[in-house]
Design a protein around this motif. Sequence first.
Motif, short mmCIF file in Angstrom:
data_model
loop_
_atom_site.label_atom_id
_atom_site.label_comp_id
_atom_site.label_asym_id
_atom_site.label_seq_id
_atom_site.Cartn_x
_atom_site.Cartn_y
_atom_site.Cartn_z
N VAL A 1 66.11 15.96 3.36
CA VAL A 1 67.30 16.65 3.87
C VAL A 1 66.90 17.98 4.53
CG1 VAL A 1 69.43 17.82 3.16
CG2 VAL A 1 68.94 15.51 2.35
N GLY A 2 65.95 18.71 3.92
CA GLY A 2 65.49 19.97 4.52
C GLY A 2 64.94 19.73 5.92
N GLY A 3 64.09 18.72 6.06
CA GLY A 3 63.56 18.36 7.38
C GLY A 3 64.67 17.96 8.33
N GLY A 4 65.65 17.20 7.82
CA GLY A 4 66.77 16.74 8.64
C GLY A 4 67.61 17.90 9.15
N MET A 5 67.83 18.90 8.29
CA MET A 5 68.64 20.07 8.71
C MET A 5 67.93 20.83 9.83
SD MET A 5 70.52 21.57 5.31
CE MET A 5 69.06 22.04 4.44
N LEU A 6 66.62 21.02 9.66
CA LEU A 6 65.85 21.71 10.70
C LEU A 6 65.94 20.95 12.02
CD1 LEU A 6 63.79 23.99 11.43
CD2 LEU A 6 62.02 22.30 10.97
N LEU A 7 65.77 19.64 11.95
CA LEU A 7 65.80 18.82 13.17
C LEU A 7 67.19 18.83 13.80
CD1 LEU A 7 63.64 15.84 11.89
CD2 LEU A 7 63.02 17.37 13.76
N LEU A 8 68.24 18.82 12.96
CA LEU A 8 69.61 18.83 13.47
C LEU A 8 69.87 20.14 14.23
CD1 LEU A 8 72.40 17.31 13.43
CD2 LEU A 8 73.00 18.79 11.53
N VAL A 9 69.43 21.26 13.67
CA VAL A 9 69.61 22.56 14.34
C VAL A 9 68.80 22.60 15.64
CG1 VAL A 9 69.15 25.04 14.16
CG2 VAL A 9 70.17 23.82 12.23
N ALA A 10 67.54 22.15 15.56
CA ALA A 10 66.67 22.17 16.75
C ALA A 10 67.25 21.29 17.86
CB ALA A 10 65.27 21.68 16.37
N TRP A 11 67.70 20.11 17.47
CA TRP A 11 68.23 19.14 18.42
C TRP A 11 69.53 19.64 19.05
CZ3 TRP A 11 66.88 15.46 21.42
CH2 TRP A 11 67.78 14.49 21.85
N THR A 12 70.43 20.17 18.22
CA THR A 12 71.74 20.60 18.71
C THR A 12 71.60 21.81 19.63
OG1 THR A 12 72.75 19.79 16.68
CG2 THR A 12 74.06 21.30 18.00
N THR A 13 70.86 22.83 19.19
CA THR A 13 70.75 24.03 20.03
C THR A 13 70.07 23.71 21.36
OG1 THR A 13 68.71 24.60 18.86
CG2 THR A 13 70.71 25.73 18.17
N SER A 14 69.02 22.89 21.35
CA SER A 14 68.30 22.63 22.59
C SER A 14 69.12 21.76 23.56
CB SER A 14 66.94 21.99 22.30
OG SER A 14 67.10 20.76 21.63
N THR A 15 69.82 20.75 23.04
CA THR A 15 70.61 19.90 23.95
C THR A 15 71.79 20.67 24.53
OG1 THR A 15 71.78 18.99 22.03
CG2 THR A 15 70.01 17.66 22.94
N ILE A 16 72.45 21.50 23.70
CA ILE A 16 73.59 22.27 24.20
C ILE A 16 73.12 23.32 25.21
CG2 ILE A 16 75.50 23.83 23.57
CD1 ILE A 16 75.91 20.91 22.71
N ALA A 17 71.98 23.96 24.90
CA ALA A 17 71.43 24.93 25.86
C ALA A 17 71.13 24.25 27.18
CB ALA A 17 70.16 25.57 25.29
N GLY A 18 70.50 23.10 27.14
CA GLY A 18 70.20 22.35 28.37
C GLY A 18 71.46 21.96 29.12
N ASN A 19 72.47 21.52 28.36
CA ASN A 19 73.73 21.08 28.96
C ASN A 19 74.42 22.24 29.69
OD1 ASN A 19 76.88 20.76 28.60
ND2 ASN A 19 76.04 18.69 28.59
N LEU A 20 74.40 23.44 29.08
CA LEU A 20 75.10 24.59 29.65
C LEU A 20 74.28 25.28 30.75
CD1 LEU A 20 76.65 26.18 26.42
CD2 LEU A 20 77.84 24.91 28.22
N LEU A 21 72.97 25.36 30.56
CA LEU A 21 72.13 26.10 31.50
C LEU A 21 71.70 25.25 32.70
CD1 LEU A 21 69.85 28.01 28.97
CD2 LEU A 21 71.79 28.92 30.24
N GLY A 22 71.70 23.95 32.54
CA GLY A 22 71.32 23.07 33.64
C GLY A 22 69.87 23.21 34.01
N GLY A 23 69.58 23.07 35.31
CA GLY A 23 68.21 22.96 35.79
C GLY A 23 67.34 24.20 35.64
N GLN A 24 67.90 25.28 35.02
CA GLN A 24 67.07 26.47 34.85
C GLN A 24 65.93 26.25 33.85
OE1 GLN A 24 69.66 29.78 33.94
NE2 GLN A 24 71.11 29.10 35.49
N ILE A 25 66.06 25.19 33.05
CA ILE A 25 65.00 24.89 32.08
C ILE A 25 63.86 24.15 32.78
CG2 ILE A 25 64.44 23.47 30.07
CD1 ILE A 25 67.07 24.23 28.90
N MET A 26 62.66 24.57 32.49
CA MET A 26 61.51 23.98 33.17
C MET A 26 61.12 22.64 32.57
SD MET A 26 60.94 25.82 35.55
CE MET A 26 59.74 26.80 36.40
#
Lengths: 248, 63
Positions: A128-153
């Motif tokens: 569960v500890g690993g899962g929580m870390l992955l959930l936070v990593a996955w959610t923040t990065s996908t939402i950042a990509g979704n909102l920022l668009g092509g600015q990510i390299m």
Amino acid sequence: MKEWIRGMRANIPLAVSAMAYGGVFGVLSGNQGVSWAEMLALDLMMFAGSAQLVMIEMWSAPLPVVAMGLAVLIVNMRYLLIGASLQPVFDGRPLWQKALGMHLVADENWAVTIAEHRNGGTCPAFLVGGGMLLLVAWTTSTIAGNLLGGQIMEPARWGLDFAFVAVFVALSMSLWQGRDDLLPWVIAAGLAVAGEHLLPGKLYIALGGIGGAMTAVIQEMVQMRTHPAEIRDGFSRLVVPGEGKTHE
Amino acid sequence: MSNLFHQGAIPSILLASAITYALRLGGLLLADRLPKSGPARRFLDCLPGTILVSLTVPGALHA
């Protein structure tokens, strides 16, 4: 140290890799017209990268609800096997722990947890500890990509893809139990490679997993029949408790 | 709300999430009902290795 914190720490390299993939994936979702709210709901409620990718490719209104459900069923069929393989980790635990813990199972923390379990045991909190870390990593990065668009390299991704494969190869090595695993693993690899070309979605993972494990069962039955004494002495962990006595 | 969710998005997300969760928990609960020894045990013992090989090898060949 608390088990869930140990689980988080053990998943850090894979979480970094997931964030790189998640950032690119988030950009892709934005280009496909998926809103941040839809992406957030998928991240938190489904939490399954490859199935999310398949859904996003089908994302144009009105959404094909049933077709998407079928596609997700095919892509995520491997979780049925992954869930089954976690039985020793959850053995004897109450249903609520199983019900909560299983939502946070991704390929990454599953592999890390199984390896840890083989090397001296673990508990659901580690998973569960690993899962929580992955959930936070996955959610923040996908939402950042979704909102920022092509600015990510995008090029940053390649080195990390390699890191992902390297970590999984290292984990495979720690799951190796001895030469009896050779034939099942070779069959699994062969079926997965063939299945990738012949089957839809990610069904090749289920094909390789089931085919390889079935090979192990058949192999053991053949060995029992041809060298029963050797099996009893050399591989006592495989022998049914109590069965050895009746043969003596 | 209508700007944030496309037509059909909410039922799609709910259905896909329910299917995924059912597979994850269903696998565990099914394995709980299997015998703890014999062929079923050998199958479950070998499963992590064969799944990981199946996850890794096709991807590694593309890299």
